[in-house]
Design an enzyme around this catalytic site. Structure first.
Site, short mmCIF file in Angstrom:
data_model
loop_
_atom_site.label_atom_id
_atom_site.label_comp_id
_atom_site.label_asym_id
_atom_site.label_seq_id
_atom_site.Cartn_x
_atom_site.Cartn_y
_atom_site.Cartn_z
N GLU A 396 0.84 -1.21 0.00
CA GLU A 396 0.00 0.00 0.00
C GLU A 396 0.86 1.25 0.00
O GLU A 396 1.94 1.25 0.60
CB GLU A 396 -0.87 0.03 1.27
CG GLU A 396 -2.17 -0.73 1.15
CD GLU A 396 -3.24 0.08 0.40
OE1 GLU A 396 -2.92 1.15 -0.16
OE2 GLU A 396 -4.39 -0.37 0.37
N ASP A 397 0.37 2.30 -0.63
CA ASP A 397 1.06 3.59 -0.55
C ASP A 397 0.79 4.25 0.80
O ASP A 397 1.69 4.69 1.49
CB ASP A 397 0.63 4.51 -1.71
CG ASP A 397 -0.88 4.52 -1.91
OD1 ASP A 397 -1.60 3.76 -1.21
OD2 ASP A 397 -1.37 5.30 -2.75
N ASP A 400 -4.99 5.25 5.61
CA ASP A 400 -5.54 6.44 6.25
C ASP A 400 -6.62 5.97 7.24
O ASP A 400 -6.31 5.54 8.34
CB ASP A 400 -6.09 7.31 5.11
CG ASP A 400 -6.57 8.66 5.56
OD1 ASP A 400 -6.33 9.02 6.71
OD2 ASP A 400 -7.19 9.37 4.74
N PHE A 449 -2.39 16.16 4.36
CA PHE A 449 -2.54 15.57 3.03
C PHE A 449 -1.20 15.60 2.31
O PHE A 449 -0.59 16.66 2.15
CB PHE A 449 -3.60 16.32 2.23
CG PHE A 449 -4.02 15.57 1.01
CD1 PHE A 449 -4.91 14.51 1.11
CD2 PHE A 449 -3.50 15.89 -0.23
CE1 PHE A 449 -5.29 13.78 -0.01
CE2 PHE A 449 -3.87 15.16 -1.36
CZ PHE A 449 -4.77 14.11 -1.24
N ARG A 462 2.14 13.14 -8.80
CA ARG A 462 2.63 11.77 -8.60
C ARG A 462 4.12 11.65 -8.93
O ARG A 462 4.82 10.80 -8.40
CB ARG A 462 1.88 10.80 -9.52
CG ARG A 462 0.45 10.56 -9.14
CD ARG A 462 -0.06 9.33 -9.89
NE ARG A 462 -1.50 9.30 -10.00
CZ ARG A 462 -2.33 8.87 -9.06
NH1 ARG A 462 -1.84 8.47 -7.91
NH2 ARG A 462 -3.64 8.86 -9.25
#
Ligand code: 5GP
Length: 481
Positions: A396-397, A400, A449, A462
């Site tokens: 996973e990046d 959250d 964020f 990205r």
């Protein structure tokens, strides 16, 4: 050599008084170093602070040591007396022959024989070290060791006071770093700014490096350039060393005569030390260099909207390598299926898989995201191959709330893999709703964020080589993947 406890008591009295004075960090530490060396009838003393990443020891106070000794090169904390990091005292009888000494040739040249080092502790963890140096080969008594441990405790308080002062002085960078979670330890490591810069432009440069999370050491090494009658007649000390990039940097002013002189020294340095990477930089040169890595004023066109860098490219790479080592060790010779959810994971997956030393296959999924339209989450792209009976690592990046991961894990478990684990680069724990076990975590990050290194905001950012925080107010609607 044994002294009465009265003399240690009076030295401690002077030391604690200095610690409680209005002196700055360096002056206090120099005073402590001098009084410690004299009380122990030693020739020198050095007080060192671990840098925030616990990789290097940086001098914050010295007594009785030559410039050449002090600037013998970066002091790698793991190589330089590793027992200190474990919180133990270290005694070296002969520094010229002991392989724990990083620069024995300099100890020999300086006539240093015995060394006693004790850790400076905070909440039981090493945050620095105090070292006593003696020219003759000697032992240190129990009383001397106890004395040095007490001085180390005073140093710990001195560091804490200096940190507080620096943050009160409005050192924005230091405060930002203090907020940043350390990936290595829960104990706050000093965020001291130990260097007294010779020139304001050097301080600007250090701030710039701090802003972009580039590790630096100020003047850690002097290079001898010319000798006369066996003695060093000329030395050159570059302003900075950047360990991640392995380059020494000398800043130039605009004065042409100084540039010519520096160029001469640099030419000599390169001839004598061809393995050393050294750059002479004007400010604009440096901006160009940063732009190559995607940072800095010239790179800013690409990073418009980024408030600050949270993890630099080098930091991410180092962490990814560590994770890959752990995964390779844990799975041994097993075959592994890596599964990523598009598109945020693309950079992390690409880097991670290259560092794994076991046979792997890779597969990807995509999921729909909440749109407030009454739809439920669904898989928009499923796996190409079956995972039944296979060892699966979900990559996973960022995790959250944990809702996406929870859904995907449920889907994957239904296909009966032999094992199912999770590796995430970022863990935004503060926002977690579903507490899922994460087996491998790169960095725990604050509730902000983030973009870059595969993560986007409205499809952009990205391609940034670092992970940055967007400017406050810019994120209207967090747009995932
Ligand atoms: P969850 O809340 O389900 O754990 O995370 C869902 C998705 O939201 C993540 O996979 C990621 O795509 C996105 N997300 C969560 N936090 C951030 C963030 O800070 N930056 C970016 N770019 N995406 C995020």
């Amino acid at each position: 050599m044994v002294r009465s406890s009265g003399s240690y008591y009076s030295a401690l009295k002077r030391i604690t008084r200095a610690a409680n004075s209005a002196y700055g960090l360096r002056k206090t530490c120099n005073f402590i170093a001098k009084n410690s060396a004299r009380a122990m009838k030693a020739n020198g003393c050095r007080i060192l602070s671990l840098n925030p990443r616990r990789e290097y020891l940086i001098s914050v106070g010295t007594y009785g040591l030559s410039d050449l000794y002090l600037k013998k090169g970066p002091l790698d904390a793991r190589r330089s007396l590793p027992d200190i990091l474990e919180g133990k005292a270290v005694y070296i009888a002969d520094a010229t022959r002991d392989d724990r000494v990083q620069h024995p040739e300099v100890a020999l040249e300086q006539g240093i024989s015995s060394i006693l080092g004790v850790p400076i502790l905070r909440m039981g963890e090493a945050i620095g070290e105090i070292r006593i140096y003696a020219r003759e080969r000697r032992q240190f008594s129990e009383a001397e060791r106890n004395f040095l441990f007490s001085v180390a405790d005073v140093c710990s308080v001195v560091f804490e006071r200096a940190e507080l002062q620096q943050s009160l002085d409005g050192d924005r960078e230091a405060r930002a770093r203090q907020r940043r979670p350390s990936p290595v330890s829960a104990v706050p490591v000093p965020t001291l700014r130990p260097a007294t810069f010779a020139h304001p432009s050097e301080e600007d440069f250090a701030r710039l490096l701090d802003f972009y999370c580039i590790e630096w050491l100020y003047e850690p090494r002097s290079f001898a350039l010319r000798w006369e009658g066996g003695k060093i007649a000329e030395m050159f000390t570059p302003d900075f060393y950047l360990p991640e990039l392995d380059i020494y940097v000398e800043l130039t002013t605009l004065k042409q005569n100084l540039i010519t002189e520096k160029n001469r020294k640099l030419r000599q340095l390169r001839e004598l030390y061809p393995e050393v990477n050294v750059r002479l930089l004007t400010k604009s040169d440096f901006h160009k260099l940063l732009a190559k890595y995607g940072y800095g004023p010239l790179g800013e066109a690409k990073v418009e909207g980024v408030d600050r860098v949270l993890y630099s490219h080098a930091q991410i790479q180092r962490r990814v390598r560590t994770l890959a080592r752990r995964i390779s060790r844990d799975y041994g010779d097993e075959r592994l299926v890596l599964i990523g959810v598009l598109k945020g994971v693309l950079c992390f997956m690409a880097d991670l898989m290259q560092h794994l030393s076991l046979p792997v296959t890779v597969d990807f999924m995509a999921v729909s995201h909440y749109g407030g339209d009454g739809q439920v989450v669904r898989i928009t792209r499923d796996l190409d191959s079956s995972i039944a009976g296979k060892h699966v690592l979900m990559v996973e990046d960022i995790v959250d709330t944990g809702m996406t991961l929870n859904y995907i894990l449920g889907h994957l478990s239904a296909h009966n893999p032999a094992s199912l684990r999770v590796c995430t680069l970022l863990d935004k724990r503060a926002r977690r709703l579903l507490d899922l076990p994460l087996d491998y975590v790169g960095f725990e990050i604050p509730d902000e964020f983030v973009v870059g290194y595969g993560l986007d905001y409205k499809g952009e950012y990205r391609n940034l080589p670092f992970i940055g925080v967007l400017k406050p107010g810019l994120v209207k609607n967090e747009e995932p993947r």
